[in-house]
Design a protein around this motif. Structure first.
Motif, PDB file in Angstrom:
ATOM      1  N   ASN A  21      -5.138   6.506   7.657  1.00  0.00           N
ATOM      2  CA  ASN A  21      -5.059   6.283   6.085  1.00  0.00           C
ATOM      3  C   ASN A  21      -6.582   5.708   5.755  1.00  0.00           C
ATOM      4  OD1 ASN A  21      -5.082   2.954   6.198  1.00  0.00           O
ATOM      5  ND2 ASN A  21      -3.715   3.554   7.757  1.00  0.00           N
ATOM      6  N   GLU A  64       0.504   3.469   1.557  1.00  0.00           N
ATOM      7  CA  GLU A  64       0.484   4.016   2.987  1.00  0.00           C
ATOM      8  C   GLU A  64       2.047   4.171   3.744  1.00  0.00           C
ATOM      9  OE1 GLU A  64      -0.635   2.493   7.340  1.00  0.00           O
ATOM     10  OE2 GLU A  64      -1.726   1.718   5.673  1.00  0.00           O
ATOM     11  N   GLU A  77      -4.643   5.706  -2.347  1.00  0.00           N
ATOM     12  CA  GLU A  77      -4.952   5.566  -0.801  1.00  0.00           C
ATOM     13  C   GLU A  77      -4.863   7.024  -0.184  1.00  0.00           C
ATOM     14  OE1 GLU A  77      -4.545   3.297   3.142  1.00  0.00           O
ATOM     15  OE2 GLU A  77      -5.370   3.033   0.958  1.00  0.00           O
ATOM     16  N   PHE A  95      -3.918   9.610   2.709  1.00  0.00           N
ATOM     17  CA  PHE A  95      -3.040   9.397   4.194  1.00  0.00           C
ATOM     18  C   PHE A  95      -2.937  10.746   4.824  1.00  0.00           C
ATOM     19  CE2 PHE A  95       0.908   9.302   6.871  1.00  0.00           C
ATOM     20  CZ  PHE A  95       0.708   8.013   6.995  1.00  0.00           C
ATOM     21  N   THR A 155       0.792  -1.124  -0.005  1.00  0.00           N
ATOM     22  CA  THR A 155       0.114   0.069  -0.080  1.00  0.00           C
ATOM     23  C   THR A 155       1.008   1.295  -0.033  1.00  0.00           C
ATOM     24  OG1 THR A 155      -1.501   1.262   1.383  1.00  0.00           O
ATOM     25  CG2 THR A 155      -0.239  -0.176   2.618  1.00  0.00           C
TER      26      THR A 155
END
Length: 420
Positions: free
Chosen positions: A379, A229, A281, A283, A227
């Motif tokens: 996240n 992240e 994603e 964040f 990911t």
């Protein structure tokens, strides 16, 4: 990692968190013991160091037998100081190893238990009914010329695939729609590295207990991320952030890699559980006091994306035993998959509080003027390749065509996907 001050002041809370996760609470006492030894060694070390400095001045002024006696005592003192330093270093190393075994302290209200002990918070939309036998996403994908698992396996092995033709276009449209929404909400779009250093992977909390899930390039000491992240968590490592104007929000687009170790025989058909996929994603870096509210915002943005693809879904509060180490709370959005007759995870949003930031040295100026303090990180998923499963199956028609959700049409340039 968790705040050592919290562990000292309220060890019962940490023990309760460990029990809720189904993990060893004895590690709390082991950490406290190592911390006591480290602090005791350091206190005695500082006392003897001060005595050593004072004695150095006395030696300089002494003569004859007195000087000889002082020198002998100084040597003995130096050996003690060296030994205490070694003891403190050993206790520090043990403390660091042990404290990393403790997951983030779960928030009040998180369900206790394992994977099946979640709480359903909300169910949105009605499960579709068909007047024909629905096809699964792989059969539809093959009819549409969108997915090629056979050649994926030929080139790379099991759990790999090609997205072809409208399949590639559909994924790009979906991810671009996610980025557009993120930008509209004030996120900075990022294309992130997918290879990171060990200190970043460990700092994000991804190799404490599940390193077998991650691909590693041993010769380069680099890890393939599952990911964005991870890279975004490391983006501000060892920095002091200015959060006076609100959270810093990033939307990372990356390829993602997961070994899926231990998943033999699970979801082997299609693109639900694969080794490589793409994801956008969210964040966030924010102040600790704002983290719970920010978590709800991330969940809201995930629900907004799910509404755009027009699929029924539910929101669950994940049980403590099913949380990753960094997460204090996690909400999943699961979409209905008609041919499986159940909901499957499409999004996940986690409040990691200060867990990642402490490891990575990401801080802010304390608003109360008390130096610096760790920030909170959160996240949340905006879109992944897996979303195609829900889109294809829920919007299919009897002839194998698939109606494109209205919000997605401007990005795809098609209203209906038709069999090749």
């Amino acid at each position: 990692m968790i705040d050592i001050k919290l562990l000292r002041e309220d060890p019962d809370r940490v023990r309760a968190s460990q029990r809720a996760r189904g993990e060893d609470e004895g590690v709390v006492d082991a950490v406290l013991s190592a911390d006591d030894r480290r602090r005791a060694s350091l206190t005695e070390f500082e006392r003897l160091r001060a005595e050593q400095k004072s004695m150095g001045k006395q030696v300089a002024q002494a003569q004859g037998e007195e000087k000889h006696a002082l020198l002998t005592k100084t040597k003995h003192l130096a050996a003690q100081v060296k030994s205490l330093q070694a003891d403190a270093d050993a206790a520090e190393e043990e403390l660091g190893t042990l404290i990393r075994q403790i997951g983030n302290v779960v928030e009040p209200g998180v369900p206790v238990g394992g994977e099946d002990d979640y709480e359903v918070l909300e169910t949105v939309g009605e499960v579709p009914t068909f007047d024909f036998e629905p096809r699964d996403h792989l059969e539809l994908g093959e009819m549409l010329g969108a997915v090629d698992m056979e050649r994926g396996a030929k080139v790379s092995g099991s759990r790999f695939y090609f997205l072809t033709g409208v399949g590639a276009r559909l994924e790009l449209a979906l991810l671009n729609m996610a980025v557009a929404q993120a930008v509209e909400q004030g996120f900075s779009p990022m294309i992130t590295p997918t290879l990171v250093k060990t200190e970043v992977m460990a700092g994000a909390g991804f190799i404490d207990k599940h390193s077998e899930e991650v691909y590693r390039l041993a010769d380069d000491d680099l890890w393939l991320t599952g990911t964005s992240e991870v890279a975004l968590a490391g983006f501000h490592a060892d920095e002091i952030l200015d959060l006076s104007n609100g959270p810093k929000r990033y939307a990372g687009w990356s390829a993602c890699y997961r070994r899926e170790a231990g998943s033999y025989g699970k979801d082997t058909r299609g693109i639900i559980r694969v080794h490589q996929f793409h994801k956008v994603e969210m964040f966030t870096y924010c102040r600790v006091e704002d983290a719970a509210a920010e978590h709800q915002r991330l969940l809201g943005w995930e629900k907004e994306m799910l509404a755009k693809i027009e699929v029924p879904y539910r929101v669950i509060d994940t049980a403590a035993g099913d949380l990753g180490g960094p997460a204090a709370r996690k909400f999943d959005c699961e979409a209905w998959v008609p041919t499986q007759g159940r909901y499957r995870e499409l999004t996940s949003t986690s409040n990691c509080t200060t867990y990642q930031a402490r490891r990575l040295g990401t801080r802010e100026r304390d608003p109360n003027g008390q130096g610096t303090r760790a920030v909170a990180t959160l996240n949340g998923t905006l879109a992944t390749t897996r979303w195609m499963v829900a889109i294809l199956e829920n919007h299919q028609q009897a002839d194998g065509s698939v109606v494109v959700p209205k919000a997605l049409r401007p990005y795809l340039g098609l209203e209906v996907l038709r069999p090749a």
